[in-house]
Design a protein around this motif. Structure first.
Motif, PDB file in Angstrom:
ATOM      1  N   MET A   1       0.851  -1.177   0.000  1.00  0.00           N
ATOM      2  CA  MET A   1       0.000   0.000   0.000  1.00  0.00           C
ATOM      3  C   MET A   1       0.892   1.234   0.000  1.00  0.00           C
ATOM      4  SD  MET A   1      -2.762   1.260   2.851  1.00  0.00           S
ATOM      5  CE  MET A   1      -3.950   0.029   2.440  1.00  0.00           C
ATOM      6  N   ALA A   2       0.519   2.214  -0.735  1.00  0.00           N
ATOM      7  CA  ALA A   2       1.303   3.441  -0.853  1.00  0.00           C
ATOM      8  C   ALA A   2       0.948   4.433   0.250  1.00  0.00           C
ATOM      9  CB  ALA A   2       1.040   4.064  -2.218  1.00  0.00           C
ATOM     10  N   TYR A   3       1.690   5.530   0.254  1.00  0.00           N
ATOM     11  CA  TYR A   3       1.459   6.634   1.167  1.00  0.00           C
ATOM     12  C   TYR A   3       0.017   7.108   1.039  1.00  0.00           C
ATOM     13  CZ  TYR A   3       1.624  11.509   2.695  1.00  0.00           C
ATOM     14  OH  TYR A   3       1.365  12.711   3.281  1.00  0.00           O
ATOM     15  N   VAL A   4      -0.603   7.402   2.160  1.00  0.00           N
ATOM     16  CA  VAL A   4      -1.975   7.912   2.200  1.00  0.00           C
ATOM     17  C   VAL A   4      -1.912   9.398   2.515  1.00  0.00           C
ATOM     18  CG1 VAL A   4      -4.186   7.752   3.407  1.00  0.00           C
ATOM     19  CG2 VAL A   4      -2.864   5.680   2.956  1.00  0.00           C
ATOM     20  N   GLY A   5      -2.618  10.221   1.744  1.00  0.00           N
ATOM     21  CA  GLY A   5      -2.515  11.667   1.872  1.00  0.00           C
ATOM     22  C   GLY A   5      -3.359  12.314   2.956  1.00  0.00           C
ATOM     23  N   SER A   6      -4.537  11.806   3.229  1.00  0.00           N
ATOM     24  CA  SER A   6      -5.448  12.443   4.178  1.00  0.00           C
ATOM     25  C   SER A   6      -5.743  11.535   5.366  1.00  0.00           C
ATOM     26  CB  SER A   6      -6.772  12.799   3.494  1.00  0.00           C
ATOM     27  OG  SER A   6      -6.562  13.779   2.510  1.00  0.00           O
ATOM     28  N   TYR A   7      -6.018  12.175   6.487  1.00  0.00           N
ATOM     29  CA  TYR A   7      -6.382  11.443   7.693  1.00  0.00           C
ATOM     30  C   TYR A   7      -7.836  10.999   7.585  1.00  0.00           C
ATOM     31  CZ  TYR A   7      -2.082  13.234   9.696  1.00  0.00           C
ATOM     32  OH  TYR A   7      -0.770  13.511   9.939  1.00  0.00           O
ATOM     33  N   ALA A   8      -8.098   9.734   7.898  1.00  0.00           N
ATOM     34  CA  ALA A   8      -9.450   9.182   7.825  1.00  0.00           C
ATOM     35  C   ALA A   8     -10.206   9.491   9.105  1.00  0.00           C
ATOM     36  CB  ALA A   8      -9.392   7.675   7.606  1.00  0.00           C
ATOM     37  N   GLU A  16      -9.444  -4.254  16.027  1.00  0.00           N
ATOM     38  CA  GLU A  16      -9.115  -4.439  14.611  1.00  0.00           C
ATOM     39  C   GLU A  16      -7.633  -4.171  14.359  1.00  0.00           C
ATOM     40  OE1 GLU A  16     -13.230  -3.259  12.299  1.00  0.00           O
ATOM     41  OE2 GLU A  16     -12.004  -1.626  13.111  1.00  0.00           O
ATOM     42  N   VAL A  17      -7.090  -3.142  14.986  1.00  0.00           N
ATOM     43  CA  VAL A  17      -5.673  -2.821  14.828  1.00  0.00           C
ATOM     44  C   VAL A  17      -4.812  -3.927  15.419  1.00  0.00           C
ATOM     45  CG1 VAL A  17      -3.847  -1.222  15.556  1.00  0.00           C
ATOM     46  CG2 VAL A  17      -6.015  -0.334  14.670  1.00  0.00           C
ATOM     47  N   ASP A  18      -5.168  -4.400  16.602  1.00  0.00           N
ATOM     48  CA  ASP A  18      -4.398  -5.473  17.244  1.00  0.00           C
ATOM     49  C   ASP A  18      -4.398  -6.750  16.403  1.00  0.00           C
ATOM     50  OD1 ASP A  18      -3.799  -3.798  19.360  1.00  0.00           O
ATOM     51  OD2 ASP A  18      -5.320  -4.652  20.694  1.00  0.00           O
ATOM     52  N   ALA A  19      -5.416  -6.938  15.571  1.00  0.00           N
ATOM     53  CA  ALA A  19      -5.533  -8.147  14.752  1.00  0.00           C
ATOM     54  C   ALA A  19      -4.860  -8.012  13.377  1.00  0.00           C
ATOM     55  CB  ALA A  19      -7.006  -8.503  14.564  1.00  0.00           C
ATOM     56  N   LEU A  20      -4.305  -6.845  13.069  1.00  0.00           N
ATOM     57  CA  LEU A  20      -3.666  -6.652  11.760  1.00  0.00           C
ATOM     58  C   LEU A  20      -2.444  -7.552  11.620  1.00  0.00           C
ATOM     59  CD1 LEU A  20      -3.785  -2.758  11.437  1.00  0.00           C
ATOM     60  CD2 LEU A  20      -5.120  -4.420  10.118  1.00  0.00           C
ATOM     61  N   ALA A  21      -2.391  -8.279  10.532  1.00  0.00           N
ATOM     62  CA  ALA A  21      -1.229  -9.130  10.248  1.00  0.00           C
ATOM     63  C   ALA A  21      -0.209  -8.328   9.455  1.00  0.00           C
ATOM     64  CB  ALA A  21      -1.665 -10.355   9.455  1.00  0.00           C
ATOM     65  N   GLY A  22       1.058  -8.633   9.653  1.00  0.00           N
ATOM     66  CA  GLY A  22       2.110  -7.952   8.910  1.00  0.00           C
ATOM     67  C   GLY A  22       2.511  -6.643   9.549  1.00  0.00           C
ATOM     68  N   VAL A  23       3.138  -5.788   8.726  1.00  0.00           N
ATOM     69  CA  VAL A  23       3.645  -4.513   9.239  1.00  0.00           C
ATOM     70  C   VAL A  23       2.728  -3.365   8.827  1.00  0.00           C
ATOM     71  CG1 VAL A  23       6.052  -5.223   9.453  1.00  0.00           C
ATOM     72  CG2 VAL A  23       5.230  -4.365   7.277  1.00  0.00           C
ATOM     73  N   ASP A  52       5.239  -1.887   0.138  1.00  0.00           N
ATOM     74  CA  ASP A  52       4.376  -2.968   0.633  1.00  0.00           C
ATOM     75  C   ASP A  52       3.879  -2.730   2.052  1.00  0.00           C
ATOM     76  OD1 ASP A  52       4.671  -4.303  -1.761  1.00  0.00           O
ATOM     77  OD2 ASP A  52       6.429  -5.404  -1.070  1.00  0.00           O
ATOM     78  N   LEU A  53       4.311  -1.648   2.655  1.00  0.00           N
ATOM     79  CA  LEU A  53       3.935  -1.327   4.024  1.00  0.00           C
ATOM     80  C   LEU A  53       2.523  -0.753   4.055  1.00  0.00           C
ATOM     81  CD1 LEU A  53       5.172  -1.154   6.896  1.00  0.00           C
ATOM     82  CD2 LEU A  53       5.852   1.152   6.325  1.00  0.00           C
ATOM     83  N   ARG A  54       1.714  -1.200   5.002  1.00  0.00           N
ATOM     84  CA  ARG A  54       0.359  -0.662   5.189  1.00  0.00           C
ATOM     85  C   ARG A  54       0.478   0.658   5.944  1.00  0.00           C
ATOM     86  NH1 ARG A  54      -1.570  -4.442   8.344  1.00  0.00           N
ATOM     87  NH2 ARG A  54      -2.253  -5.800   6.677  1.00  0.00           N
ATOM     88  N   HIS A  55      -0.101   1.724   5.399  1.00  0.00           N
ATOM     89  CA  HIS A  55      -0.079   3.057   6.017  1.00  0.00           C
ATOM     90  C   HIS A  55      -1.521   3.469   6.274  1.00  0.00           C
ATOM     91  CE1 HIS A  55       0.677   7.643   5.495  1.00  0.00           C
ATOM     92  NE2 HIS A  55       0.853   7.304   6.750  1.00  0.00           N
ATOM     93  N   PRO A  76       2.168  15.018  14.436  1.00  0.00           N
ATOM     94  CA  PRO A  76       1.778  13.654  14.123  1.00  0.00           C
ATOM     95  C   PRO A  76       2.587  12.669  14.959  1.00  0.00           C
ATOM     96  CG  PRO A  76       3.312  14.418  12.453  1.00  0.00           C
ATOM     97  CD  PRO A  76       3.067  15.563  13.397  1.00  0.00           C
ATOM     98  N   THR A  77       1.983  11.555  15.236  1.00  0.00           N
ATOM     99  CA  THR A  77       2.683  10.439  15.877  1.00  0.00           C
ATOM    100  C   THR A  77       2.506   9.219  14.993  1.00  0.00           C
ATOM    101  OG1 THR A  77       2.414  11.257  18.141  1.00  0.00           O
ATOM    102  CG2 THR A  77       2.756   8.894  17.878  1.00  0.00           C
ATOM    103  N   LEU A  78       3.626   8.586  14.665  1.00  0.00           N
ATOM    104  CA  LEU A  78       3.626   7.351  13.896  1.00  0.00           C
ATOM    105  C   LEU A  78       3.827   6.194  14.866  1.00  0.00           C
ATOM    106  CD1 LEU A  78       6.105   8.549  11.156  1.00  0.00           C
ATOM    107  CD2 LEU A  78       3.648   8.330  10.892  1.00  0.00           C
ATOM    108  N   VAL A  79       2.918   5.238  14.835  1.00  0.00           N
ATOM    109  CA  VAL A  79       3.045   4.028  15.645  1.00  0.00           C
ATOM    110  C   VAL A  79       3.276   2.888  14.666  1.00  0.00           C
ATOM    111  CG1 VAL A  79       1.917   2.484  17.284  1.00  0.00           C
ATOM    112  CG2 VAL A  79       1.533   4.959  17.439  1.00  0.00           C
ATOM    113  N   LEU A  80       4.424   2.250  14.771  1.00  0.00           N
ATOM    114  CA  LEU A  80       4.798   1.175  13.862  1.00  0.00           C
ATOM    115  C   LEU A  80       4.491  -0.163  14.505  1.00  0.00           C
ATOM    116  CD1 LEU A  80       6.573   3.775  13.330  1.00  0.00           C
ATOM    117  CD2 LEU A  80       7.998   2.273  11.987  1.00  0.00           C
ATOM    118  N   LEU A  81       3.736  -0.973  13.795  1.00  0.00           N
ATOM    119  CA  LEU A  81       3.240  -2.238  14.326  1.00  0.00           C
ATOM    120  C   LEU A  81       3.727  -3.416  13.491  1.00  0.00           C
ATOM    121  CD1 LEU A  81      -0.500  -1.145  14.616  1.00  0.00           C
ATOM    122  CD2 LEU A  81       1.160  -1.162  16.466  1.00  0.00           C
TER     123      LEU A  81
END
Length: 110
Positions: A1-8, A16-23, A52-55, A76-81
Motif C-alpha cells: 500500500m502506498a502513502y496515504v494523503g489524508s487522515y481518515a 481491529e488494529v491489534d488483529a492486523l497481520a504484517g507490518v 508494501d507497508l500498510r499506512h 503527528p505520531t507514527l506508531v509502527l506495528l
C-alpha cells in the motif's frame, strides 16, 4: 500500500488494529495541524521506500478512542506495528532519517 494523503475520520477499533497481520504504520494527526503538514514530506519520502507497508492515517482528537488507547499526546505520531504489536514510535518527525530509523525496526529479525 502506498502513502496515504489524508487522515481518515473513521478509524479502526483497537481490536481491529491489534488483529492486523504484517507490518503497519498508524499515523495519528489531523489535516489542519501545522506540525502534521510540515512532517508529510519526510513521512512520504520514507514510506516511498517501503511500498508494501500498510499506512493508515487516523484523524485524532479529543474523544477519539483509538488515539487514546495508544496514549497519543502530540501530532503527528507514527506508531509502527508488526502483527498488531507496537515496535516503534516516532513523534513529530522533522526529517526522513527519523522515520527511516523507526522503519528499520520493522524489518524481520535475521
Amino acid at each position: 500500500m502506498a502513502y496515504v494523503g489524508s487522515y481518515a475520520p473513521e478509524a479502526k477499533t483497537r481490536d481491529e488494529v491489534d488483529a492486523l497481520a504484517g507490518v503497519t504504520v498508524l499515523e495519528f494527526g489531523t489535516d489542519w495541524c501545522g506540525f502534521c503538514k510540515g512532517a508529510q514530506p519526510a513521512i512520504e519520502a520514507a514510506l516511498a521506500a517501503h511500498p508494501d507497508l500498510r499506512h493508515i492515517k487516523v484523524e485524532d482528537g479529543s474523544g477519539r478512542p483509538l488515539g487514546r488507547s495508544f496514549r497519543i499526546k502530540l501530532w503527528p505520531t507514527l506508531v509502527l506495528l508488526r502483527d498488531g504489536e507496537e515496535v516503534a514510535r516516532v513523534v513529530r518527525p522533522s526529517t526522513r532519517a527519523e522515520v527511516d530509523r523507526a522503519l528499520e525496526l520493522l524489518d524481520p529479525p535475521a
